[in-house]
Design a protein around this motif. Structure first.
Motif, PDB file in Angstrom:
ATOM      1  N   GLY A  10       0.823  -1.204   0.000  1.00 18.29           N
ATOM      2  CA  GLY A  10       0.000   0.000   0.000  1.00 18.29           C
ATOM      3  C   GLY A  10       0.854   1.249   0.000  1.00 18.29           C
ATOM      4  O   GLY A  10       1.899   1.302  -0.660  1.00 18.29           O
ATOM      5  N   THR A  11       0.445   2.248   0.776  1.00 19.22           N
ATOM      6  CA  THR A  11       1.147   3.528   0.870  1.00 19.22           C
ATOM      7  C   THR A  11       1.440   3.846   2.325  1.00 19.22           C
ATOM      8  O   THR A  11       0.526   3.854   3.157  1.00 19.22           O
ATOM      9  CB  THR A  11       0.291   4.671   0.270  1.00 19.22           C
ATOM     10  OG1 THR A  11      -0.014   4.376  -1.089  1.00 19.22           O
ATOM     11  CG2 THR A  11       1.043   5.996   0.345  1.00 19.22           C
ATOM     12  N   VAL A  12       2.707   4.124   2.631  1.00 18.26           N
ATOM     13  CA  VAL A  12       3.076   4.500   3.996  1.00 18.26           C
ATOM     14  C   VAL A  12       2.806   5.988   4.184  1.00 18.26           C
ATOM     15  O   VAL A  12       3.305   6.823   3.428  1.00 18.26           O
ATOM     16  CB  VAL A  12       4.570   4.196   4.275  1.00 18.26           C
ATOM     17  CG1 VAL A  12       4.958   4.697   5.669  1.00 18.26           C
ATOM     18  CG2 VAL A  12       4.834   2.703   4.166  1.00 18.26           C
ATOM     19  N   THR A  13       1.995   6.309   5.193  1.00 18.91           N
ATOM     20  CA  THR A  13       1.647   7.705   5.453  1.00 18.91           C
ATOM     21  C   THR A  13       2.283   8.232   6.737  1.00 18.91           C
ATOM     22  O   THR A  13       2.110   9.402   7.068  1.00 18.91           O
ATOM     23  CB  THR A  13       0.121   7.879   5.558  1.00 18.91           C
ATOM     24  OG1 THR A  13      -0.364   7.124   6.677  1.00 18.91           O
ATOM     25  CG2 THR A  13      -0.575   7.398   4.294  1.00 18.91           C
ATOM     26  N   GLY A  14       3.024   7.383   7.433  1.00 18.76           N
ATOM     27  CA  GLY A  14       3.675   7.847   8.660  1.00 18.76           C
ATOM     28  C   GLY A  14       4.648   6.809   9.181  1.00 18.76           C
ATOM     29  O   GLY A  14       4.450   5.603   9.006  1.00 18.76           O
ATOM     30  N   ALA A  15       5.723   7.289   9.805  1.00 21.85           N
ATOM     31  CA  ALA A  15       6.707   6.398  10.413  1.00 21.85           C
ATOM     32  C   ALA A  15       7.334   7.114  11.601  1.00 21.85           C
ATOM     33  O   ALA A  15       7.610   8.312  11.540  1.00 21.85           O
ATOM     34  CB  ALA A  15       7.784   6.007   9.404  1.00 21.85           C
ATOM     35  N   GLU A  16       7.540   6.375  12.672  1.00 20.49           N
ATOM     36  CA  GLU A  16       8.112   6.966  13.877  1.00 20.49           C
ATOM     37  C   GLU A  16       9.022   5.967  14.569  1.00 20.49           C
ATOM     38  O   GLU A  16       8.712   4.772  14.658  1.00 20.49           O
ATOM     39  CB  GLU A  16       7.007   7.400  14.832  1.00 20.49           C
ATOM     40  CG  GLU A  16       7.516   8.091  16.091  1.00 20.49           C
ATOM     41  CD  GLU A  16       6.383   8.617  16.964  1.00 20.49           C
ATOM     42  OE1 GLU A  16       6.674   9.345  17.927  1.00 20.49           O
ATOM     43  OE2 GLU A  16       5.213   8.299  16.675  1.00 20.49           O
TER      44      GLU A  16
END
Length: 228
Positions: free
Chosen positions: A87-93
Motif C-alpha cells: 500500500g502507501t506509507v503515510t507515517g513512520a516513527e
C-alpha cells in the motif's frame, strides 16, 4: 459565573452581618482568586494527558536515544513494511523503548493498504525484521486520515534532510489544525530530525509542492522561514 456567585455571597453577608462582614467576604474572595491555580481540578491540564504530559526535554531525549540506536534507515523500514502490508506509507516513527517488543528500538509505520484498510506495522530498527503487522479498525481514522499525496514520503524525507541533515525520527502525513496556526488544513508532511549538528529540528514539507518550512529548531524557537 464565579463573579455572580461572589456578588450573591456579598449581598447575603451584608443582609445578615452588616457591611463589615460583606467587605470581609469580598476581600477573602479576591485573595482566594489570586491564589487559585491556573488549571482547575476538574480540567485536563498537560499533566493529566498521557500524550501531552511528556515535557519537550523528555521528547528530545527520546528522539536522541532513538537516533543513536537505529541501524535500519527509514527507506529500508518502509520497504519492509510494504512487503508485509502492500500500500502507501503515510507515517513512520522511531520508538526507542517499545513496550510491546521487549524494549527494542522499532520503526512504527502507518500503511494505507491496497486492500483499502489501515495497517500498523512494527519493524525492528536494528535488524529490519517485521515484528508485527496489525489491521487498524479505527473508523474515524479510516474516514478522515490522509491516504496519499503528490509528494511521496521518500521525496518529503529527502527534502527535509536537505534542509537539516541527520536522522529522521518521525514523519507523518497530516492535515489537522493541531497547533491552531494559519497553516492548519494544508496537507503536509511533519518531520522530526535528529540533526548531525547535534540539534533537533521540526520541519514541515508541503505535500503538494515539496516546499520545506522550519517549524522549530533545537533552540526552542518557533520559526516560519522557508528553506528550499
Amino acid at each position: 459565573m464565579k463573579r455572580n456567585v461572589t456578588i450573591a455571597a456579598i449581598t447575603a453577608a451584608v443582609l445578615i452581618g452588616g457591611g463589615a462582614a460583606g467587605a470581609a467576604a469580598f476581600a477573602d474572595s479576591d485573595d482566594d482568586r489570586d491564589r487559585a491555580p491556573a488549571t482547575s481540578a476538574g480540567s485536563v491540564g498537560p499533566a493529566d494527558d498521557k500524550d501531552a504530559d511528556e515535557a519537550p526535554d523528555d521528547r528530545d531525549d527520546d528522539r536522541a536515544t532513538a537516533a543513536k540506536n537505529v541501524r535500519v534507515s527509514l527507506d529500508r523500514a518502509v520497504a519492509a513494511a510494504l512487503k508485509s502490508a502492500p500500500g502507501t506509507v503515510t507515517g513512520a516513527e522511531l520508538d526507542a523503548d517499545d513496550d510491546d517488543h521487549e524494549g527494542r528500538t522499532v520503526w512504527e509505520l502507518d500503511v494505507r493498504g491496497s486492500d483499502g484498510k489501515w495497517h500498523d506495522v512494527a519493524v525492528d530498527a536494528t535488524s529490519g525484521k517485521v515484528l508485527k503487522t496489525r489491521e487498524d479498525d479505527d473508523d474515524d481514522r479510516d474516514r478522515h486520515a490522509p491516504r496519499s499525496s503528490a509528494v511521496t514520503l521518500d521525496r518529503a524525507a529527502a527534502a527535509a534532510l536537505k534542509t537539516a541533515p541527520g536522522t529522521i525520527t518521525s514523519i507523518d502525513l497530516d492535515d489537522d489544525d493541531d497547533d491552531g496556526d494559519r497553516r492548519g488544513g494544508v496537507l503536509r508532511w511533519d518531520v522530526d530530525i535528529e540533526g548531525k549538528d547535534g540539534k533537533q529540528h521540526e520541519l514541515r514539507v508541503d505535500a503538494g509542492n515539496g516546499k520545506v518550512t522550519v517549524d522549530r529548531d533545537d533552540d526552542g524557537d518557533d520559526r516560519d522561514g522557508d528553506d528550499d
